[in-house]
Write an enzyme that holds these catalytic residues in place. Structure first.
Site, PDB file in Angstrom:
ATOM      1  N   GLU A 228       0.955  -1.639  -0.043  1.00 56.96           N
ATOM      2  CA  GLU A 228       0.345  -0.043  -0.098  1.00 56.96           C
ATOM      3  C   GLU A 228       1.198   1.258   0.007  1.00 56.96           C
ATOM      4  O   GLU A 228       1.060   1.819   1.073  1.00 56.96           O
ATOM      5  CB  GLU A 228      -0.817   0.261   1.057  1.00 56.96           C
ATOM      6  CG  GLU A 228      -2.229   1.111   1.449  1.00 56.96           C
ATOM      7  CD  GLU A 228      -1.731   2.464   1.583  1.00 56.96           C
ATOM      8  OE1 GLU A 228      -1.081   2.946   1.273  1.00 56.96           O
ATOM      9  OE2 GLU A 228      -2.247   2.691   3.268  1.00 56.96           O
ATOM     10  N   CYS A 262      -2.190   8.837   3.225  1.00 58.37           N
ATOM     11  CA  CYS A 262      -1.962   8.383   2.012  1.00 58.37           C
ATOM     12  C   CYS A 262      -3.587   8.580   1.149  1.00 58.37           C
ATOM     13  O   CYS A 262      -3.542   8.871  -0.902  1.00 58.37           O
ATOM     14  CB  CYS A 262      -2.371   6.606   1.392  1.00 58.37           C
ATOM     15  SG  CYS A 262      -2.354   6.179   2.267  1.00 58.37           S
TER      16      CYS A 262
END
Length: 457
Positions: A228, A262
């Site tokens: 990720e 993020c």
């Protein structure tokens, strides 16, 4: 990088730690292997009992955990308490659903009986970032442990106390000592650990560079890895949207976690027809933000986690301005103790500038104007990242276009992008591969075993 807690609001060193020696690492790896051989046979009901206990501890001690998170990386204390509560939720969610998610799946074939069985892999190395010191770890650990794996945590070097508290959390919840262990080590030790045959797989949340390194190291040994990585999430606003709701959420989506997420909205793509009004309202709300001590309950925006974070962010902002972008507010560090950066809004972003191509990790918003729906989607997809996307519209046709055409792992309509234990989380393109959370997340670190049985003739 030193393994130490440095208060980002003051710049003061709080506590430092010695990294583990090679012999200490070896001891932990062997303990993980020994524990897995027994723990994998522990019934789901017993794993669930311990995981529910972990959730209860997170709830009851949320303020203690929050205090460490805020001290180590600067998130507001209020948001740190929320993070601890969310971690309790993910523990309860997998305690209550893991057995169902991993139950044998019968498949109709010509066999007497055929089915799929999900079995744990072993020790999973988790390389985790500092921005959500507890949540990033718990959203891996809860499903991994409920699946019967054991965990090894290499946390970011600036949050060592959070890392140790998480290890202690699982111990207090009753998990075997080797079921979850923290490794206080530098990043240079990761490849050697991943190379060890006692480590079955890895998961990393972090930068593109770190993802490439870990992915290559795992590939050498044909090991599963979930990545990720970064995101430069678009936040699209169309004329049919509720503009007030969109603007209010846009500010929250940009400055959440002090802009260090993020899945934070970073590129605000607004239909030309409403762009002037959006900019005016958006800038007004960004200017009004209360910046300050993250322990102050009135603070809305705290410091960045590190001095380097401020330096890197300001470098990208200045390059973007020099390339021709216009500053609507902010655009520089704040002159005060600690790692503070002014809430910033940029527009007229040139294509060859960092604000167009890179992930700016901090309270800096880039505003783009779209001529129509197609142009909005074109701008949104003009990125190597593809983590999340938020689109604001009350037009059904536009909604379907966004759902189908945005190149991202997640699309949220009339809501900011968020993680939720019930739904899979992850991206496409350079934002990584694999999924966390939901039923998909717990199955990532299992052997999806096909079973085919023919009765003897």
């Amino acid at each position: 990088m030193a393994i130490a807690t440095v208060n980002p609001a003051t710049g003061q060193l709080v506590k430092s730690f010695e990294p583990l020696s090679d012999s200490q690492i070896e001891e932990k790896l062997q303990r993980a292997a020994d524990t897995f051989s027994k723990y994998r046979k522990v019934p789901f009901a017993e794993r669930a009992r311990m995981m529910l206990k972990a959730g209860a501890i997170l709830e009851s001690e949320k303020e203690s955990y929050a205090r460490i998170m805020t001290t180590e990386m600067g998130k507001t204390f209020r948001s740190a308490v929320d993070e601890a509560v969310k971690c309790a939720w993910v523990c309860r969610y997998y305690a209550e659903n893991a057995e169902r998610f991993l139950a044998d799946e019968v498949v109709e074939t010509s066999a007497s009986r055929s089915y799929i069985r999900y079995q744990p892999l072993g020790a999973v190395l988790a390389i985790m970032p500092w921005n959500f010191p507890f949540w990033q770890v718990l959203r891996f650990a809860a499903p991994a442990l409920m699946a019967g794996n054991v965990g090894l945590l290499k946390h970011a070097s600036i949050v060592p106390q959070s890392a140790l508290m998480i290890e202690d959390l699982f111990r207090k919840a009753g998990f075997p000592e080797g079921a979850f262990q923290t490794l206080l080590i530098g990043s240079q030790k990761v490849e050697k650990i991943l190379d060890d045959p006692r480590v079955a797989a890895a998961t990393l949340t972090g930068s593109e560079g770190a993802g490439v390194q870990v992915g290559m190291a795992a590939a050498k040994r044909i090991k599963k890895v979930v990545l990720e990585l970064g995101g430069s999430d678009p936040f699209i606003v169309m004329p049919s949207a509720n503009l007030e709701a969109a603007v209010t959420t846009a500010v929250k989506a940009r400055i959440f976690n002090n802009g260090q997420s993020c899945i934070a909205a970073k590129r605000f793509i607004v239909a030309e027809k409403i762009a002037d009004e959006f900019e005016r309202k958006f800038v007004s709300k960004m200017v009004a933000l209360k910046v300050g001590d993250p322990f102050d309950e009135k603070t809305e925006l705290g410091p960045l986690a590190t001095v380097d974070g401020v330096t890197d962010l300001d470098r990208d902002v200045q390059k973007t301005i020099k390339a021709g972008a216009r500053v609507l507010t902010g655009g520089k560090p704040l002159q005060r103790p600690g790692n503070f950066y002014a809430p910033t809004v940029l527009t007229n972003i040139p294509k060859d500038s960092p604000a167009y191509r890179e992930e700016l990790f901090g309270p800096v918003a880039s505003v783009f104007r779209a001529k129509d729906l197609d142009h909005a989607i074109q701008i949104a997809n003009d990125s190597r990242f593809g983590l999340g996307a938020s689109a604001w519209t009350n037009d059904k046709n536009e909604r379907e276009r966004f759902i189908n055409d945005l190149e991202s792992g997640m699309v949220f309509i009339n809501r900011m992008v968020a993680s939720d234990p019930r739904i899979p989380f992850g991206g496409v393109k350079w934002s990584g591969h694999g999924r966390e959370l939901g039923a998909h997340g717990i199955r990532e670190f299992t052997n999806i075993k096909t079973v085919w049985i023919e009765e003897a003739q």
